[in-house]
Design an enzyme around this catalytic site. Structure first.
Site, PDB file in Angstrom:
ATOM      1  N   GLY A   1      82.346  -5.848  41.206  1.00 61.18           N
ATOM      2  CA  GLY A   1      81.946  -6.575  42.419  1.00 61.18           C
ATOM      3  C   GLY A   1      83.082  -6.802  43.395  1.00 61.18           C
ATOM      4  O   GLY A   1      82.937  -7.587  44.332  1.00 61.18           O
ATOM      5  N   ALA A   2      84.205  -6.078  43.191  1.00 60.90           N
ATOM      6  CA  ALA A   2      85.391  -6.320  44.042  1.00 60.90           C
ATOM      7  C   ALA A   2      85.111  -6.069  45.517  1.00 60.90           C
ATOM      8  O   ALA A   2      85.821  -6.583  46.380  1.00 60.90           O
ATOM      9  CB  ALA A   2      86.563  -5.463  43.567  1.00 60.90           C
TER      10      ALA A   2
ATOM     11  N   GLY B   1      82.377  -7.023  46.977  1.00 59.94           N
ATOM     12  CA  GLY B   1      81.408  -8.021  47.418  1.00 59.94           C
ATOM     13  C   GLY B   1      82.093  -9.319  47.827  1.00 59.94           C
ATOM     14  O   GLY B   1      83.329  -9.417  47.852  1.00 59.94           O
TER      15      GLY B   1
ATOM     16  N   THR C   1      81.767 -12.677  46.431  1.00 62.50           N
ATOM     17  CA  THR C   1      82.351 -13.425  45.313  1.00 62.50           C
ATOM     18  C   THR C   1      83.457 -12.605  44.659  1.00 62.50           C
ATOM     19  O   THR C   1      84.566 -13.102  44.410  1.00 62.50           O
ATOM     20  CB  THR C   1      81.254 -13.743  44.265  1.00 62.50           C
ATOM     21  OG1 THR C   1      80.220 -14.490  44.916  1.00 62.50           O
ATOM     22  CG2 THR C   1      81.798 -14.528  43.100  1.00 62.50           C
ATOM     23  N   GLY C   2      83.143 -11.326  44.406  1.00 58.83           N
ATOM     24  CA  GLY C   2      84.133 -10.451  43.760  1.00 58.83           C
ATOM     25  C   GLY C   2      85.380 -10.280  44.619  1.00 58.83           C
ATOM     26  O   GLY C   2      86.495 -10.208  44.099  1.00 58.83           O
TER      27      GLY C   2
ATOM     28  N   LYS D   1      83.073   4.727  49.448  1.00 54.94           N
ATOM     29  CA  LYS D   1      83.001   3.685  50.490  1.00 54.94           C
ATOM     30  C   LYS D   1      84.392   3.310  50.996  1.00 54.94           C
ATOM     31  O   LYS D   1      85.333   3.205  50.182  1.00 54.94           O
ATOM     32  CB  LYS D   1      82.387   2.401  49.888  1.00 54.94           C
ATOM     33  CG  LYS D   1      80.890   2.407  49.762  1.00 54.94           C
ATOM     34  CD  LYS D   1      80.475   1.011  49.315  1.00 54.94           C
ATOM     35  CE  LYS D   1      78.983   0.820  49.340  1.00 54.94           C
ATOM     36  NZ  LYS D   1      78.598  -0.518  48.878  1.00 54.94           N
TER      37      LYS D   1
ATOM     38  N   LYS E   1      70.126 -15.149  34.839  1.00 53.45           N
ATOM     39  CA  LYS E   1      71.482 -15.253  34.286  1.00 53.45           C
ATOM     40  C   LYS E   1      71.414 -15.688  32.823  1.00 53.45           C
ATOM     41  O   LYS E   1      72.167 -15.206  31.975  1.00 53.45           O
ATOM     42  CB  LYS E   1      72.322 -16.249  35.108  1.00 53.45           C
ATOM     43  CG  LYS E   1      72.688 -15.720  36.507  1.00 53.45           C
ATOM     44  CD  LYS E   1      73.427 -16.769  37.326  1.00 53.45           C
ATOM     45  CE  LYS E   1      73.604 -16.357  38.778  1.00 53.45           C
ATOM     46  NZ  LYS E   1      74.589 -15.339  39.050  1.00 53.45           N
TER      47      LYS E   1
HETATM   48  N1  NAP Z   1      77.538 -20.276  45.110  1.00 54.80           N
HETATM   49  C1  NAP Z   1      77.091 -19.756  46.224  1.00 54.80           C
HETATM   50  O1  NAP Z   1      76.996 -20.411  47.270  1.00 54.80           O
HETATM   51  C2  NAP Z   1      76.714 -18.304  46.213  1.00 54.80           C
HETATM   52  C3  NAP Z   1      76.426 -17.657  47.409  1.00 54.80           C
HETATM   53  C4  NAP Z   1      76.108 -16.284  47.360  1.00 54.80           C
HETATM   54  C5  NAP Z   1      76.090 -15.626  46.133  1.00 54.80           C
HETATM   55  N2  NAP Z   1      76.360 -16.325  44.997  1.00 54.80           N
HETATM   56  C6  NAP Z   1      76.321 -15.678  43.671  1.00 54.80           C
HETATM   57  O2  NAP Z   1      77.479 -14.877  43.529  1.00 54.80           O
HETATM   58  C7  NAP Z   1      77.173 -13.739  42.728  1.00 54.80           C
HETATM   59  C8  NAP Z   1      77.645 -12.494  43.472  1.00 54.80           C
HETATM   60  O3  NAP Z   1      76.911 -12.384  44.676  1.00 54.80           O
HETATM   61  P1  NAP Z   1      77.557 -11.889  46.048  1.00 54.80           P
HETATM   62  O4  NAP Z   1      76.565 -12.243  47.102  1.00 54.80           O
HETATM   63  O5  NAP Z   1      78.960 -12.350  46.141  1.00 54.80           O
HETATM   64  O6  NAP Z   1      77.521 -10.310  45.812  1.00 54.80           O
HETATM   65  P2  NAP Z   1      77.633  -9.158  46.911  1.00 54.80           P
HETATM   66  O7  NAP Z   1      78.522  -9.599  48.031  1.00 54.80           O
HETATM   67  O8  NAP Z   1      76.256  -8.685  47.257  1.00 54.80           O
HETATM   68  O9  NAP Z   1      78.392  -8.024  46.081  1.00 54.80           O
HETATM   69  C9  NAP Z   1      77.836  -7.462  44.936  1.00 54.80           C
HETATM   70  C10 NAP Z   1      78.857  -6.566  44.295  1.00 54.80           C
HETATM   71  O10 NAP Z   1      78.296  -6.031  43.094  1.00 54.80           O
HETATM   72  C11 NAP Z   1      78.527  -4.637  43.086  1.00 54.80           C
HETATM   73  N3  NAP Z   1      77.476  -3.972  42.303  1.00 54.80           N
HETATM   74  C12 NAP Z   1      76.128  -4.138  42.420  1.00 54.80           C
HETATM   75  N4  NAP Z   1      75.508  -3.387  41.513  1.00 54.80           N
HETATM   76  C13 NAP Z   1      76.466  -2.738  40.801  1.00 54.80           C
HETATM   77  C14 NAP Z   1      76.442  -1.818  39.734  1.00 54.80           C
HETATM   78  N5  NAP Z   1      75.292  -1.407  39.188  1.00 54.80           N
HETATM   79  N6  NAP Z   1      77.617  -1.344  39.262  1.00 54.80           N
HETATM   80  C15 NAP Z   1      78.787  -1.765  39.793  1.00 54.80           C
HETATM   81  N7  NAP Z   1      78.881  -2.645  40.812  1.00 54.80           N
HETATM   82  C16 NAP Z   1      77.725  -3.125  41.314  1.00 54.80           C
HETATM   83  C17 NAP Z   1      78.499  -4.231  44.557  1.00 54.80           C
HETATM   84  O11 NAP Z   1      79.153  -3.004  44.696  1.00 54.80           O
HETATM   85  P3  NAP Z   1      78.745  -1.865  45.761  1.00 54.80           P
HETATM   86  O12 NAP Z   1      79.891  -1.853  46.736  1.00 54.80           O
HETATM   87  O13 NAP Z   1      78.630  -0.663  44.926  1.00 54.80           O
HETATM   88  O14 NAP Z   1      77.440  -2.288  46.384  1.00 54.80           O
HETATM   89  C18 NAP Z   1      79.273  -5.379  45.167  1.00 54.80           C
HETATM   90  O15 NAP Z   1      80.654  -5.192  45.016  1.00 54.80           O
HETATM   91  C19 NAP Z   1      75.661 -13.791  42.485  1.00 54.80           C
HETATM   92  O16 NAP Z   1      75.394 -14.357  41.237  1.00 54.80           O
HETATM   93  C20 NAP Z   1      75.140 -14.731  43.522  1.00 54.80           C
HETATM   94  O17 NAP Z   1      74.019 -15.432  43.116  1.00 54.80           O
HETATM   95  C21 NAP Z   1      76.676 -17.635  45.020  1.00 54.80           C
END
Ligand code: NAP
Length: 335
Positions: A10-11, A13, A15-16, A43, A126
């Site tokens: 997720g790097a 993304g 959070t990542g 990418k 989860k």
């Molecule tokens: N606490 C809060 O306020 C809050 C807010 C938003 C999210 N969250 C939580 O944070 C967590 C992460 O969400 P996010 O929104 O930060 O994520 P995000 O920005 O959508 O990024 C997702 C990451 O996962 C990677 N990914 C997805 N499927 C994959 C796979 N099959 N193999 C390898 N990599 C994969 C993506 O890579 P690609 O570049 O390949 O797409 C991307 O790097 C989730 O649990 C979400 O619920 C919390």
């Protein structure tokens, strides 16, 4: 000190990306690698990772357990920050991580504090992953972070913070009095870096937050710091519950529908944060979480006021910048 080899899913993304920054701030402790799916290796964001010296491991987490386990060779800590809608894709990774002898798995938590069992679909997805982790005796740490400051501030009449708004926010839910744990997205990774080198957090849940504020307090801070008067739309608890029920029924009728799942996720958050009032340090303690503030008293996370200052100075970053408006975001993920 022996460095830990950390593999981060997720790097690229939100959070990542924060976790990556936090780990790279501590290169004495960590060798950081990024797990990238084969379809994403071309990418520009992945090329940026390489430029920053991050080694890329590219493989399909849905491949055979043997293949995935081989791809995890030498990994001490595996962290998953997979997007909200893809939680169950981690199940295979869990089994492979056990087979590969990963010393600590941090499954994708990173949400608010909420109990499993029908309150929030996302939390229940989860939980399925966490249950497999525990069933396999895989060493783990689950890290939750409250709600990001970056999606908790209201718009201003002048429009000066619109540049960082993911979704226009002018609603006050259930009278706006429920306190909620909140964190600056930029601090998520700094918390993670502290937690994964700490033996006290092994096989534990950890709750991290920078501030605990109600919506009324957030709006007041935003008004005081901006000098503007913000209009408020009051949404009663009964309406939040009814809307959530409506979206839950729509999702039940078409469980594969991405948009239906996305809307359920948004409504579940409102219900949990404002009607049930789950996302507090006291409830986290009741559920058995360790409190990162107590574990790391010397670490000073950014306060909400720190964030508001950056926001008003034009220095905040909009999450998911490539996706524009939140409706476009939802639609793009549905494709
Ligand atoms: N606490 C809060 O306020 C809050 C807010 C938003 C999210 N969250 C939580 O944070 C967590 C992460 O969400 P996010 O929104 O930060 O994520 P995000 O920005 O959508 O990024 C997702 C990451 O996962 C990677 N990914 C997805 N499927 C994959 C796979 N099959 N193999 C390898 N990599 C994969 C993506 O890579 P690609 O570049 O390949 O797409 C991307 O790097 C989730 O649990 C979400 O619920 C919390």
């Amino acid at each position: 000190m022996v460095k830990q080899r950390v593999l981060l899913l997720g790097a690229t993304g939100e959070t990542g990306g924060s976790i990556l920054n936090g780990l790279l701030e501590d290169t004495d402790s960590f060798d950081v690698e990024a797990l990238v799916r084969p379809a994403s290796t071309g990418k520009p964001q992945v090329q940026e990772l390489s430029k920053r010296g991050v080694k890329i491991r590219s493989f399909d987490i849905g491949g055979s357990v043997d293949d995935v386990a081989k791809s995890l060779t030498g990994v001490d800590v595996l962290i998953s920050a997979i997007d909200a809608m893809s939680q169950l894709a981690q199940l295979n990774l869990v089994t492979a991580a056990k087979q590969a002898g990963v010393k600590r798995f941090v499954p994708c938590g990173f949400i608010t504090v909420v109990p499993p069992g029908g309150v929030m679909l996302l939390r229940d997805n989860k939980e399925e992953v966490y249950q497999l982790v525990r069933k396999l005796h895989l060493p783990y740490t689950i890290i939750d972070v409250g709600y990001w400051y970056q999606i908790s501030f209201p718009g201003l009449p002048s429009g000066r913070v619109d540049y960082a708004l993911v979704k226009p926010l002018d609603e006050i839910h259930a009278e706006g009095t429920a306190p909620n744990m909140l964190t600056d997205l930029r601090d998520v990774g700094r918390f993670v870096a502290l937690i994964i080198k700490d033996p006290r957090s092994m096989n534990k849940y950890v709750a991290c937050y920078g501030d605990v504020l109600s919506e009324n307090e957030i709006f007041k801070i935003a008004e005081e710091m901006s000098g503007e008067v913000i209009s408020r739309k009051y949404v009663p608890a009964s309406e939040i519950t009814a809307t959530r029920d409506q979206y839950a029924s729509a999702f039940k009728a078409s469980p594969g529908d991405f948009m239906a799942q996305f809307m359920v996720t948004i409504q579940d958050y409102l219900y949990s944060k404002y009607v049930r009032g789950d996302n507090t340090p006291a409830y986290a303690a009741y559920l058995g979480y360790l409190d990162a503030k107590e574990l790391y008293p010397d670490f000073r996370p950014r306060s909400f006021k720190d964030f508001m200052g950056d926001l008003l100075d034009g220095k905040a970053a909009k999450p998911y910048p490539h996706l524009g408006d939140w409706r476009d975001f939802a639609a793009s993920k549905a494709e």
